[in-house]
Design a protein around this motif. Sequence first.
Motif, PDB file in Angstrom:
ATOM      1  N   ASP A   1       0.942  -1.201   0.018  1.00 57.52           N
ATOM      2  CA  ASP A   1      -0.142   0.007   0.075  1.00 57.52           C
ATOM      3  C   ASP A   1       0.833   1.115   0.059  1.00 57.52           C
ATOM      4  O   ASP A   1       1.584   1.552   1.000  1.00 57.52           O
TER       5      ASP A   1
ATOM      6  N   THR B   1      -0.212   4.420  -0.191  1.00 57.17           N
ATOM      7  CA  THR B   1      -0.776   5.584  -0.108  1.00 57.17           C
ATOM      8  C   THR B   1       0.138   6.452   0.878  1.00 57.17           C
ATOM      9  O   THR B   1       0.578   5.925   2.107  1.00 57.17           O
ATOM     10  N   ALA B   2       0.052   7.789   0.826  1.00 58.31           N
ATOM     11  CA  ALA B   2       0.535   8.584   1.746  1.00 58.31           C
ATOM     12  C   ALA B   2      -0.405   9.067   2.862  1.00 58.31           C
ATOM     13  O   ALA B   2      -1.025  10.189   2.498  1.00 58.31           O
ATOM     14  N   THR B   3      -0.651   8.156   3.628  1.00 49.41           N
ATOM     15  CA  THR B   3      -1.729   8.499   4.816  1.00 49.41           C
ATOM     16  C   THR B   3      -1.554   9.828   5.277  1.00 49.41           C
ATOM     17  O   THR B   3      -2.729  10.472   5.518  1.00 49.41           O
TER      18      THR B   3
ATOM     19  N   LEU C   1      -3.591  12.642   3.543  1.00 53.24           N
ATOM     20  CA  LEU C   1      -4.965  12.675   3.070  1.00 53.24           C
ATOM     21  C   LEU C   1      -5.789  13.788   3.608  1.00 53.24           C
ATOM     22  O   LEU C   1      -6.668  14.227   2.642  1.00 53.24           O
TER      23      LEU C   1
END
Length: 253
Positions: free
Chosen positions: A237, A239-241, A244
């Motif tokens: 994963d 995703t650059a959490t 967000l």
Amino acid sequence: MRILLTNDDGIHAEGFAALEAIARELSSDVWVVAPETDQSGVAHSLTLHDPLRLREVGERRFAVRGTPTDCVIMGVQEVMGGRPDLILSGVNRGQNAADDVTYSGTIAAAMEGTLMGIRSIALSQAYGWKTRGKPSYETAVAHAPALIDKLMNFAFPPDTLLNVNFPDRAPDAVQGVQVARQGKRTLSELAVDKRTDGRGVPYFWVGFRNEEETPAEESDLAALAAGYISVTPLKLDLTATAVLGDLRRLLDV
């Protein structure tokens, strides 16, 4: 335990012979599905516009004219007749640490196995500028079987693979094992070397340059520099959490 072996340096690579020796200390049910030729730097690429050629080169040994990702797919879906318990990719010629993981076909093969829900480990042997002409895999062969045996007791979380790097040290000079995060280089190791052929036409080689850096603490680069085996869990994963919320506020969504 059924083990599938692959790599990106090609089925005839010296490091792959080392991987086979490692795997056969762990199990007698070992399968080889590896690239016919060197596929270093192809990352997680698939062969979509050409047919894949599969060649049997021995008992439970197959060469694929394709990428490491192709090899994992062929191994699991065509060759083995069932899922392996473990995928081992390597032993790569040179470390796969820090930014290397984005280019590496060795890492990509483990990524593909992880996508299939199979425990997957990438293994790489670091070398120095003095040893790059003929790197030794003795350290990986000496330490990998016991390390992998321990790692099989680890509950691999979903979408997580393990990246293992062995330092450029003799087996008895290894300091131990460190669980490390993926490092980050401050300077790219890649450089473009411009040359001219016999007709005066320029051509280019992309290669690596020797840059001295001080790696961040607790990183894979720092572990290797200090003579430790680095073990780094990598997630699929991307995703650059952390950003967000910022994006949602900016876009008012």
